[in-house]
Motif scaffolding. Sequence first.
Motif, short mmCIF file in Angstrom:
data_model
loop_
_atom_site.label_atom_id
_atom_site.label_comp_id
_atom_site.label_asym_id
_atom_site.label_seq_id
_atom_site.Cartn_x
_atom_site.Cartn_y
_atom_site.Cartn_z
N ILE A 70 0.86 -1.17 0.00
CA ILE A 70 0.00 0.00 0.00
C ILE A 70 0.90 1.23 0.00
CG2 ILE A 70 -0.23 -0.02 2.51
CD1 ILE A 70 -3.10 1.00 2.12
N THR A 71 0.60 2.18 -0.87
CA THR A 71 1.36 3.43 -0.93
C THR A 71 0.55 4.51 -0.23
OG1 THR A 71 2.31 2.75 -3.05
CG2 THR A 71 2.50 5.07 -2.47
N VAL A 72 1.21 5.19 0.70
CA VAL A 72 0.54 6.19 1.54
C VAL A 72 1.23 7.53 1.35
CG1 VAL A 72 -0.06 6.80 3.92
CG2 VAL A 72 -0.02 4.40 3.22
N LYS A 73 0.41 8.57 1.16
CA LYS A 73 0.95 9.95 1.12
C LYS A 73 0.90 10.45 2.55
CE LYS A 73 0.42 14.37 -1.21
NZ LYS A 73 -0.36 15.12 -2.21
N GLU A 74 2.11 10.73 3.10
CA GLU A 74 2.22 11.15 4.50
C GLU A 74 3.18 12.33 4.61
OE1 GLU A 74 3.53 7.41 6.11
OE2 GLU A 74 5.61 7.82 5.64
N TYR A 75 3.11 13.01 5.72
CA TYR A 75 3.96 14.17 5.94
C TYR A 75 5.27 13.73 6.58
CZ TYR A 75 5.51 18.79 7.32
OH TYR A 75 6.23 19.94 7.46
N ASP A 76 6.39 14.12 5.98
CA ASP A 76 7.71 13.82 6.53
C ASP A 76 8.22 15.08 7.24
OD1 ASP A 76 10.39 13.32 7.05
OD2 ASP A 76 10.70 12.24 5.17
N PHE A 77 8.32 14.99 8.57
CA PHE A 77 8.70 16.16 9.35
C PHE A 77 10.15 16.56 9.11
CE2 PHE A 77 5.00 14.56 11.58
CZ PHE A 77 4.30 15.72 11.82
N THR A 78 11.03 15.61 8.80
CA THR A 78 12.42 15.97 8.55
C THR A 78 12.59 16.71 7.23
OG1 THR A 78 12.86 13.79 7.59
CG2 THR A 78 13.34 14.07 9.94
N LYS A 79 11.77 16.35 6.23
CA LYS A 79 11.84 17.02 4.93
C LYS A 79 10.89 18.20 4.84
CE LYS A 79 13.15 12.82 2.49
NZ LYS A 79 12.78 11.84 1.47
#
Length: 186
Positions: A70-79
């Motif tokens: 499953i591919t999930v669009k999530e927020y990356d806090f480091t980027k």
Amino acid sequence: MKNVFKLFLMVLGFIGVVNLSSVYAQEAAAPAAAAPAAAAPVAAAPAAPAPTEEDKFSFGKVVSMADGQITVKEYDFTKDADVETVYSVTPETELGNINAVADLKTGDDIVIDYIEKDSKRVVTTLVKEEKGTEAMPGEGEAAAPAVPAAKNEAAAPVADAAAPAAVKADAAPAAPAAADAAPAQK
């Protein structure tokens, strides 16, 4: 007023001492309680694996699903940006609010717990968020007031229950204590 403030500080200090003493008492009792448990081994029933430091958590929107992934669009806090991340779903994955992974659709909000195994993110728990649970006040509809105000009546200010009345800036001055009062004449 100074006496009331001193009393308040003494009570606060007493509470701090009581809290610290209970912590030390618990630490002293912990080794004594652990010793009998170590002496008598008990066969435990198999249970769900306890969370470890390796367990991780994420959430986002479903982008796609195919072949146990499953591919999930999530927020990356480091980027400081949205990223698409691929997770592996196994038959052991626990599901919430859905009966099967196939019930998910593109754009569904999900919450997942996962572990990293062989450079893959393997989902241990997958929960589909239900509609209406993720919206916060200010993101759409205005939040309803907690207590409806009566017609033509201004809301009365609410006193801060955590602060004592004598310390509040807007409180009426207290009557002088007996020790501070002028001596009575005979």
